[in-house]
Enzyme design. Structure first.
Site, mmCIF file in Angstrom:
data_model
loop_
_atom_site.group_PDB
_atom_site.id
_atom_site.type_symbol
_atom_site.label_atom_id
_atom_site.label_comp_id
_atom_site.label_asym_id
_atom_site.label_seq_id
_atom_site.Cartn_x
_atom_site.Cartn_y
_atom_site.Cartn_z
ATOM 1 N N ASN A 1 -10.149 1.815 0.253
ATOM 2 C CA ASN A 1 -8.736 1.434 0.231
ATOM 3 C C ASN A 1 -8.416 0.860 -1.146
ATOM 4 O O ASN A 1 -8.840 -0.241 -1.480
ATOM 5 C CB ASN A 1 -8.482 0.402 1.331
ATOM 6 N N CYS B 1 0.802 -1.235 0.000
ATOM 7 C CA CYS B 1 0.000 0.000 0.000
ATOM 8 C C CYS B 1 0.831 1.280 0.000
ATOM 9 O O CYS B 1 0.321 2.350 -0.298
ATOM 10 C CB CYS B 1 -0.938 0.016 1.205
ATOM 11 N N HIS C 1 -2.774 7.179 3.345
ATOM 12 C CA HIS C 1 -3.315 5.952 2.774
ATOM 13 C C HIS C 1 -4.687 5.730 3.398
ATOM 14 O O HIS C 1 -4.888 5.976 4.588
ATOM 15 C CB HIS C 1 -2.378 4.782 3.073
#
Lengths: 335, 335
Positions: free
Chosen positions: B292, B122, B262
């Site tokens: 996400n 990520c 994030h």
């Protein structure tokens, strides 16, 4: 204004190490596996033997073994590393990356040492090295570990001898330190996505998914290579690429002392040797018994150049190769 | 001696762009898919909708669309790029990497523009950005494209609501230029491989192979996350990590103007907001409707901060997040 450009900042290779899987596959066994006449694996492809990982051996395990050998070689404590970069051709698993898995196996899982991966298939070591040298030049890091580890044998299709007998498994690790005698004189990479399909492993990511047709998925989970198309796409661009790289380094072709290539194939190595003066004598060639280890080949060849004493202080080393993509890549060093 | 450290070399973000897949999945559909009571997806996880790629949509296609939008935004010709870096969380296919596939889709397949990938799940955008800024500081490149593109929906297990409803698909692209008003004040990453198993996608690489037991492979081809363990592993390290990052940047916590995180989960974003003065007002939060997007979330949030005018000249921006690995990562900028 600096008299010396920052990319020439000195570095040292403090240690190197490799890991070779125990299992050896002789050429006769490869003949049988690929349905070729006895002797064909050697006569057609220049292959004497290959090394394959055991079914339960992993890239991170091999990578950690190579890293431990490099740490022993350097006399370094792993806890002193500033960064760990995985420079593998294929991943052990999609999430997380191989670098953190190697970090854990080195007993550094609670250390916080940053670990991430750089991927340019067979050339991954070169952009990883670029990142490390940039980090040194900028004062971000003092000590770095680059590890390449690949298990090619996980995805070979023995119905296609050319796309299977070339490959071996293994890992290689290189420890680098800011400051030191070595200088990178130039680094270059050129990618040609128009040839992305001539050398590919389709299944394993998000595009090809396991559905009802298991056989179709299994077929795409094998590595495919059109050797003739790869050669065509790379060979016509290679002379200009090499000339541009050497020119950027300010090094004449006959001043290259040691050629440290990716071990793509016997044909690719022969092509490279002929492109350089006295190329046959100057080139590290491990293809017959070690083979194409995907991204591991470049750092493995660097390890060999170093431990055999072929690279001596002041000499010019050329790392060079091609990769799926396709990409051409290279770097020139003064040792 | 330079008065200004090299990592503070100026840069500009010349353009940004995103691609969102057409297909929207509403919370009620996610309730049904995951077998939860009506309203649970929203009440438990703060999810209003998700975006999923069509079955034939690929990361490189989405990434190229985002890149085209960024090129339009910048008014740049793609042929002027010096490098293309793929900063994806998962790959489209194992060989070759996503960056060259994006290069090809941009009509640059014969250009030779170097294309490679950097992976920190990520957080991939952050080491990619580090590499670009280092390349600028060293004079290697003038113009760079970073593209993140991920199809999380390819590997979701709806039997586990927490590990599935959080995720969306999409792509985001950022064009960077050497020289310009922005300064990176600090960048930091910390990896803890001891927690590698709490958030993983096991099958797709060389470790887990498709064999006789297709069901076992299929089960491992789904993303697995122990949300509680992830939170435990990250939250106890986060305060020290954030303090260290801000300290390295010479920025007090109440001087951070815009937080660009994030988009891990509603809980993670809430934790982050509480860790910073006036965090709720300062944080880009797209979790409810965008979700996400693995590595795409960070550059997508940067795009939003930029196009909405929330980041103004001279302001302090903080990019921050956590990733499978696990890793913590962040960077502080003066805009």
């Amino acid at each position: 204004v600096n008299a010396r450009p920052p990319q020439s900042t000195g570095f040292a290779i403090a240690g190197t190490g490799i890991h070779m899987p125990q299992r050896r596959i002789c050429a006769a066994e490869l003949d049988r596996l690929t349905g070729q006449a006895e002797g064909s694996t050697t006569s057609r492809f220049g292959v004497v033997q290959r090394h394959w990982a055991a079914a339960d051996e992993t890239s991170s395990e091999m990578g950690a073994n190579a890293a431990r050998a490099a740490l022993d070689d350097a006399g370094w404590d792993a806890t002193g590393l500033d960064v760990i970069i995985g420079a593998c051709g294929v991943m052990e698993q999609p999430i997380p990356g191989t670098a953190v898995l190697i970090q854990r196996r080195l007993g550094l899982g609670g250390s916080g040492i940053p670990a991430f991966d750089i991927n340019a298939t067979c050339l991954s070591f070169l952009p990883a090295l670029d990142r490390v040298l940039a980090g040194f030049a900028l004062g971000e890091w003092q000590r770095a570990l680059i590890v390449s580890a690949d298990i090619a044998s996980a995805a070979l299709d023995f119905a296609d001898p050319e796309a299977s007998v070339l490959f071996s498994d293994g890992a290689a690790a290189v420890l680098l330190e800011a400051g030191g005698p070595h200088r990178r004189l130039a680094s270059r990479m050129a990618s040609y996505g128009e040839a992305a399909d001539v050398c590919q492993l389709a299944a394993g990511g998000t595009r090809v998914r396991l559905g009802e047709d298991v056989a179709a998925f299994a077929a795409q989970a094998k590595f495919r290579m059109d050797g003739r198309a790869v050669f065509k796409a790379t060979s016509r661009r290679f002379p200009g690429f090499l000339a541009g790289l050497l020119d950027a380094a300010g090094v004449a072709a006959d001043h290259v002392d040691v050629v440290i290539p990716h071990q793509a194939s016997a044909a690719a190595l022969e092509h490279l040797k002929r492109a350089l003066p006295d190329g046959h004598a100057r080139t590290i060639d491990q293809f017959a018994s070690i083979g194409n280890q995907i991204a591991t080949s470049l750092p493995h060849a660097l390890h060999v150049a170093r431990i055999t004493g072929r690279l001596r202080p002041g000499q010019i080393g050329l790392m060079i190769g091609s990769a799926a993509g396709i990409s051409l890549g290279g770097a020139v060093f003064r040792w």
